[in-house]
Design a protein around this motif. Structure first.
Motif, PDB file in Angstrom:
ATOM      1  N   THR A 161       9.787   5.824   3.776  1.00 18.73           N
ATOM      2  CA  THR A 161      10.902   4.750   3.037  1.00 18.73           C
ATOM      3  C   THR A 161      10.437   3.759   2.278  1.00 18.73           C
ATOM      4  OG1 THR A 161      12.643   6.733   4.070  1.00 18.73           O
ATOM      5  CG2 THR A 161      13.395   4.426   3.572  1.00 18.73           C
ATOM      6  N   GLY A 162      11.264   2.907   1.267  1.00 19.92           N
ATOM      7  CA  GLY A 162      11.114   1.036   1.137  1.00 19.92           C
ATOM      8  C   GLY A 162       9.835   1.060   1.764  1.00 19.92           C
ATOM      9  N   LEU A 163       8.237   1.648   1.395  1.00 15.48           N
ATOM     10  CA  LEU A 163       6.998   1.303   2.025  1.00 15.48           C
ATOM     11  C   LEU A 163       6.768   0.139   0.939  1.00 15.48           C
ATOM     12  CD1 LEU A 163       6.161   1.977   4.421  1.00 15.48           C
ATOM     13  CD2 LEU A 163       4.334   3.095   2.473  1.00 15.48           C
ATOM     14  N   VAL A 164       6.264  -1.125   1.825  1.00 13.46           N
ATOM     15  CA  VAL A 164       6.064  -2.333   0.708  1.00 13.46           C
ATOM     16  C   VAL A 164       4.758  -3.074   1.875  1.00 13.46           C
ATOM     17  CG1 VAL A 164       6.131  -4.811   0.786  1.00 13.46           C
ATOM     18  CG2 VAL A 164       8.395  -3.311   0.364  1.00 13.46           C
ATOM     19  N   LYS A 165       3.668  -3.552   0.960  1.00  9.79           N
ATOM     20  CA  LYS A 165       2.110  -3.278   1.518  1.00  9.79           C
ATOM     21  C   LYS A 165       1.866  -4.211   0.007  1.00  9.79           C
ATOM     22  CE  LYS A 165      -1.430  -3.412   4.007  1.00  9.79           C
ATOM     23  NZ  LYS A 165      -1.648  -3.664   4.878  1.00  9.79           N
ATOM     24  N   SER A 166       0.742  -5.657   0.996  1.00  9.01           N
ATOM     25  CA  SER A 166       0.333  -6.223   0.135  1.00  9.01           C
ATOM     26  C   SER A 166      -1.525  -6.935   0.071  1.00  9.01           C
ATOM     27  CB  SER A 166       0.840  -7.897  -0.082  1.00  9.01           C
ATOM     28  OG  SER A 166       2.142  -7.382  -0.235  1.00  9.01           O
ATOM     29  N   HIS A 167      -2.159  -7.019  -0.418  1.00 12.05           N
ATOM     30  CA  HIS A 167      -3.229  -7.196   0.087  1.00 12.05           C
ATOM     31  C   HIS A 167      -3.858  -9.036  -0.087  1.00 12.05           C
ATOM     32  CE1 HIS A 167      -4.990  -3.037  -0.353  1.00 12.05           C
ATOM     33  NE2 HIS A 167      -4.142  -3.163   0.598  1.00 12.05           N
ATOM     34  N   GLY A 168      -3.101  -9.382   0.783  1.00  7.81           N
ATOM     35  CA  GLY A 168      -3.518 -11.217   0.294  1.00  7.81           C
ATOM     36  C   GLY A 168      -2.710 -11.447  -0.485  1.00  7.81           C
ATOM     37  N   ARG A 169      -2.283 -12.125  -1.545  1.00 11.15           N
ATOM     38  CA  ARG A 169      -0.960 -12.577  -2.245  1.00 11.15           C
ATOM     39  C   ARG A 169      -0.611 -11.091  -3.098  1.00 11.15           C
ATOM     40  NH1 ARG A 169      -1.367 -18.934  -3.392  1.00 11.15           N
ATOM     41  NH2 ARG A 169      -1.279 -19.426  -1.113  1.00 11.15           N
ATOM     42  N   THR A 170      -1.485 -10.128  -3.855  1.00 11.57           N
ATOM     43  CA  THR A 170      -1.156  -9.743  -4.104  1.00 11.57           C
ATOM     44  C   THR A 170      -0.605  -7.876  -3.819  1.00 11.57           C
ATOM     45  OG1 THR A 170      -3.560 -10.181  -5.343  1.00 11.57           O
ATOM     46  CG2 THR A 170      -3.071  -7.268  -5.926  1.00 11.57           C
ATOM     47  N   PRO A 171       0.730  -8.445  -4.495  1.00 15.67           N
ATOM     48  CA  PRO A 171       1.051  -6.857  -4.068  1.00 15.67           C
ATOM     49  C   PRO A 171       1.108  -5.683  -4.282  1.00 15.67           C
ATOM     50  CG  PRO A 171       2.052  -8.038  -5.808  1.00 15.67           C
ATOM     51  CD  PRO A 171       1.434  -8.407  -5.812  1.00 15.67           C
ATOM     52  N   VAL A 172       0.767  -4.976  -3.538  1.00 14.01           N
ATOM     53  CA  VAL A 172      -0.021  -3.318  -4.100  1.00 14.01           C
ATOM     54  C   VAL A 172       0.879  -2.620  -4.100  1.00 14.01           C
ATOM     55  CG1 VAL A 172      -1.742  -1.569  -3.511  1.00 14.01           C
ATOM     56  CG2 VAL A 172      -2.080  -3.909  -3.328  1.00 14.01           C
ATOM     57  N   LEU A 173       1.680  -1.920  -2.753  1.00 16.15           N
ATOM     58  CA  LEU A 173       3.513  -1.480  -2.844  1.00 16.15           C
ATOM     59  C   LEU A 173       4.931  -2.151  -2.876  1.00 16.15           C
ATOM     60  CD1 LEU A 173       2.384   1.528  -0.632  1.00 16.15           C
ATOM     61  CD2 LEU A 173       1.818   1.553  -2.816  1.00 16.15           C
ATOM     62  N   THR A 174       5.302  -1.653  -3.466  1.00 18.20           N
ATOM     63  CA  THR A 174       6.581  -2.788  -3.412  1.00 18.20           C
ATOM     64  C   THR A 174       8.150  -2.129  -3.694  1.00 18.20           C
ATOM     65  OG1 THR A 174       6.964  -2.339  -6.350  1.00 18.20           O
ATOM     66  CG2 THR A 174       5.383  -4.464  -5.420  1.00 18.20           C
ATOM     67  N   GLY A 175       7.774  -1.139  -2.443  1.00 19.34           N
ATOM     68  CA  GLY A 175       9.181  -0.304  -2.300  1.00 19.34           C
ATOM     69  C   GLY A 175       9.041   1.021  -2.898  1.00 19.34           C
ATOM     70  N   VAL A 176       8.781   1.816  -2.322  1.00 18.25           N
ATOM     71  CA  VAL A 176       8.288   3.198  -2.175  1.00 18.25           C
ATOM     72  C   VAL A 176       8.734   3.849  -1.938  1.00 18.25           C
ATOM     73  CG1 VAL A 176       6.029   5.304  -2.814  1.00 18.25           C
ATOM     74  CG2 VAL A 176       5.861   3.041  -3.253  1.00 18.25           C
ATOM     75  N   ASP A 177       9.228   5.629  -2.112  1.00 12.06           N
ATOM     76  CA  ASP A 177      10.524   5.944  -1.172  1.00 12.06           C
ATOM     77  C   ASP A 177       9.519   7.029  -2.299  1.00 12.06           C
ATOM     78  OD1 ASP A 177      11.753   4.363  -0.212  1.00 12.06           O
ATOM     79  OD2 ASP A 177      13.632   4.020  -2.157  1.00 12.06           O
ATOM     80  N   LEU A 178       9.029   8.359  -1.105  1.00  7.40           N
ATOM     81  CA  LEU A 178       8.696   9.280  -1.496  1.00  7.40           C
ATOM     82  C   LEU A 178       9.254  10.886  -0.071  1.00  7.40           C
ATOM     83  CD1 LEU A 178       6.848  11.488  -2.786  1.00  7.40           C
ATOM     84  CD2 LEU A 178       4.710  10.426  -1.492  1.00  7.40           C
ATOM     85  N   HIS A 179       9.623  11.838  -0.743  1.00 11.35           N
ATOM     86  CA  HIS A 179      10.080  13.077   0.434  1.00 11.35           C
ATOM     87  C   HIS A 179       8.784  14.050  -0.193  1.00 11.35           C
ATOM     88  CE1 HIS A 179      12.246  14.777   2.752  1.00 11.35           C
ATOM     89  NE2 HIS A 179      11.953  15.960   2.639  1.00 11.35           N
TER      90      HIS A 179
END
Length: 362
Positions: free
Chosen positions: A7-25
């Protein structure tokens, strides 16, 4: 086995966004394929679920238990997850039996019957138990890696492009063996892949990842026949995209008047067809010039040039094929899928490489 909810997964590497709000079931006992090009975020998502990385925001739940996010973090070793990496990751100094039994409690590691059963589950002969990894083919190594992941009966199995290093024949045989083993155990599984045919033929549902988000999550048939947008359509198979004018539930296009697979407003539209919908006919239809023929044995891909100069692809049986330069008549079988005329431009010929085994209308 346990359901997975992200739910709402967000991840960045430094200043680079990689995941920007992933929802998955991922429902318990099913397989979900994460499909997308390199750099879209699918492997990062897998690593966060596995516990190898932490999210910047959002949560991961496994069997209703939060294992990442919300101020909690369950170590990877305590999540009950089996992991199959790209190259198998077998221990070179251990036998096949030693690798398979590695994750079992010590009292069960010498149980040859259990090891033989796990090898049989992934389609391997128990006679291979005493070999070491370098004595196995690439496909056999991947099956041993899966047997090792399944041995402790994990809540979830994660597979990170496990067939990418195999040649075409080994890849197909190994994929089938892995899919059969996952179904036989009722395992909940997530498969990361950039191969459309692999995703459509293996998974119960496919999540198309694009730019760090889920562009669409659907069962394989729905994804192929009713993609969310033209970019998904072009990525999941070959796309024939035409401009047209919709009126009264039909659309007029360069390939004639077409029926529509879903309602749309009257006016300019872009419509999607799949190459297997284009049929070469000796009767009335749209005239086209053959500009290329790729023969695969069981079928063929015909590149056609329409009167406007637009080039499209047709998939047809590999029997009586036209020669390059011949003039043919094209008719369309089945409905077209409409999209707004302002949708992003998509090349009319497949962006994914056409090859034997790419599914047709599934």
């Amino acid at each position: 086995m346990s359901a997975l909810t992200v739910t709402g997964l967000v991840k960045s590497h430094g200043r680079t966004p990689v995941l920007t709000g992933v929802d998955l079931h991922v429902p318990s006992g099913t397989t979900t394929a994460l499909l997308g090009p390199s750099g879209c975020g699918k492997t990062t998502l897998l690593r966060i679920v596995a516990g190898f990385d932490d999210p910047d925001a959002g949560t991961v739940e496994l069997g209703g238990r939060v294992v990442a996010g919300a101020g909690r973090g369950v170590p990877a070793r305590s999540r009950g997850i089996g992991f199959v990496p790209q190259e198998g990751g077998l221990f070179p100094h251990l036998s096949v039996a030693g690798n398979v039994a590695f994750g079992l409690p010590r009292r069960l590691r010498r149980d040859r019957t259990r090891v033989a059963g796990l090898l049989a589950l992934v389609g391997l002969d128990a006679a291979l138990a005493d070999r070491v990894p370098h004595q196995l083919s690439g496909g056999q190594q991947q099956r041993v890696a899966l047997a090792r992941a399944l041995a402790p009966e994990p809540s979830l199995v994660l597979l990170d492009e496990p067939f990418s290093s195999l040649d075409a024949a080994l890849r197909e045989d190994t994929r089938r063996a892995v899919a059969d083993a996952l179904r036989a155990t009722g395992a909940t599984a997530v498969l990361v892949t950039h191969d459309q045919a692999e995703a459509l033929s293996t998974a119960d549902q496919v999540a198309v990842v694009r730019g760090g988000r889920l562009a669409q999550l659907a069962d394989p048939r729905t994804l192929y026949s009713r993609p969310a947008d033209l970019e998904v359509a072009a990525f999941v198979g070959e796309a024939v995209v035409l401009d047209g004018e919709a009126a009264g539930g039909r659309v007029t296009s360069e390939l004639g008047e077409l029926s529509l697979g879903r309602p749309c407003a009257d006016g300019p539209v872009r419509v999607l067809l799949r190459p297997e919908q284009l049929r070469l006919s000796g009767g009335p239809g749209t005239r086209a010039r053959v500009r290329g023929v790729d023969f695969y044995g069981h079928d063929a891909r015909i590149e056609l040039e329409l009167p406007s100069g637009l080039r499209v692809s047709a998939r047809t049986e590999g029997g009586d094929l036209p020669s390059e330069g011949a003039e043919v008549t094209v008719v369309v079988a089945g409905p077209a899928v409409p999209f707004p005329a302002a949708a992003p431009t998509v090349p009319p010929v497949a962006t994914a490489p056409a090859r034997p085994g790419v599914p047709t209308a599934t």
